[in-house]
Design an enzyme around this catalytic site. Structure first.
Site, PDB file in Angstrom:
ATOM      1  N   HIS A  67      -4.146   0.900  11.032  1.00  0.00           N
ATOM      2  CA  HIS A  67      -6.123  -0.042  10.710  1.00  0.00           C
ATOM      3  C   HIS A  67      -6.098   0.487  12.382  1.00  0.00           C
ATOM      4  O   HIS A  67      -7.211  -0.358  12.959  1.00  0.00           O
ATOM      5  CB  HIS A  67      -6.006  -1.641  10.944  1.00  0.00           C
ATOM      6  N   HIS A  84     -11.382  -0.392   6.564  1.00  0.00           N
ATOM      7  CA  HIS A  84     -10.001  -0.821   6.191  1.00  0.00           C
ATOM      8  C   HIS A  84      -9.613  -0.237   7.637  1.00  0.00           C
ATOM      9  O   HIS A  84      -8.519  -0.172   8.068  1.00  0.00           O
ATOM     10  CB  HIS A  84      -9.490  -0.018   5.400  1.00  0.00           C
ATOM     11  N   GLU A  93       0.358  -1.421   0.020  1.00  0.00           N
ATOM     12  CA  GLU A  93       0.189  -0.253  -0.117  1.00  0.00           C
ATOM     13  C   GLU A  93       0.821   1.263  -0.060  1.00  0.00           C
ATOM     14  O   GLU A  93       0.097   2.348   0.301  1.00  0.00           O
ATOM     15  CB  GLU A  93      -0.677   0.167   1.452  1.00  0.00           C
ATOM     16  N   HIS A 110      -0.424   5.336   7.850  1.00  0.00           N
ATOM     17  CA  HIS A 110      -1.632   4.311   7.566  1.00  0.00           C
ATOM     18  C   HIS A 110      -1.746   4.014   8.496  1.00  0.00           C
ATOM     19  O   HIS A 110      -0.604   2.911   8.925  1.00  0.00           O
ATOM     20  CB  HIS A 110      -1.287   4.147   6.125  1.00  0.00           C
TER      21      HIS A 110
HETATM   22 ZN   LIG Z   1      -4.532  -0.836   5.041  1.00  0.00          ZN
END
Ligand SMILES: [Zn+2]
Length: 252
Positions: free
Chosen positions: A111, A180, A90, A109
């Site tokens: 979760h 996500h 990602e 980024h």
């Molecule tokens: Zn992710």
């Protein structure tokens, strides 16, 4: 052939500032220690010598990252110094946000577990206390189906999905990703880490308050949120020192 080699060499001559690398390693460890990142998720920094490059660890759990794991990427998501290291699937989240938003110097980024409900129930994440003031600008939600259809694996695994996410984020410091996680940006690694930690805390407190108050919650108003965010931005060094000492304590 010679030209291509020269251009890569020219772009990689200015190695990143040692303090920036140090901050990025610490950011990886802090975000793991604070429960924002686990085996997944990542944090990057814009390169200090070339604004069209960014720094991101090789594909690994952030709790284990050291300086030798930090790689340099271009805005196509290609590593310019791979040396056999694997890149995160990602990484396009980072490349496309840096490309679209020149003022952004760091991207997280994650979760981040407490934020997940806010991406799926249509209840906006809002500043519930002063340390979440930066959320007052609004928290957009990225719907991957709008950009990638109904059959993705939910990962932002190509430049097109990354660009769509960067557009949804706009100028907000935080954007949720439905089903996500989230992306959090900052004008420095330390600011992005501060915001990522307090996004998780704010989400947890907001869920509790909504339950306790049966949906009736007094949030910071726009001006309170703006002023609190401004004050806190000048204070990010204080928790950073604490979090860094805790997260790196085992290294000594
Ligand atoms: Zn992710």
């Amino acid at each position: 052939m010679i030209l291509a080699a020269t251009s890569v060499a020219a772009r990689s001559t200015g190695s990143a500032d040692a303090e920036l690398i140090d901050d990025l390693v610490a950011a990886n460890r802090i975000l793991a220690d604070q429960g924002v990142l686990d085996g997944f998720g990542h944090v990057s920094a814009r390169h200090d010598k070339d604004p069209n490059l960014f720094l991101l660890a090789r594909s690994m759990a952030s709790a284990l990252v050291t300086a030798t794991d930090i790689m340099t990427f271009d805005f196509d998501g290609n590593p310019i110094d791979p040396r056999g290291r694997t890149a995160y699937l990602e990484r396009f989240i980072h490349s496309e946000i840096y490309k679209a938003h020149p003022g952004v110097r760091a991207v997280v980024h994650s979760h981040s577990p407490a934020v997940i409900p806010f991406g799926v129930v249509g209840v906006a994440l809002r500043p519930i206390f002063h340390l979440g003031g930066f959320l007052g600008a609004g928290v957009p939600v990225f719907e991957i189906r709008d950009a990638g259809g109904e059959t993705t694996d939910m990962l932002v695994r190509n430049p097109e999905l990354g660009a769509a996410l960067a557009r949804t984020l706009g100028r907000a410091p935080v954007g949720l990703m439905r089903g996500h996680g989230d992306v959090v940006v900052g004008r420095s690694v330390r600011e992005a880490v501060f915001r990522a930690v307090y996004t998780e805390v704010n989400a947890r407190l907001q869920s509790e308050a909504l339950r306790l108050g049966q949906g009736q919650v007094v949030f910071l108003n726009e001006e309170e949120a703006r002023r609190a965010a401004e004050t806190n931005s000048a204070q990010v060094g204080r928790p950073w020192e604490l979090w860094r000492a805790k997260a790196l304590a085992g290294d000594r």
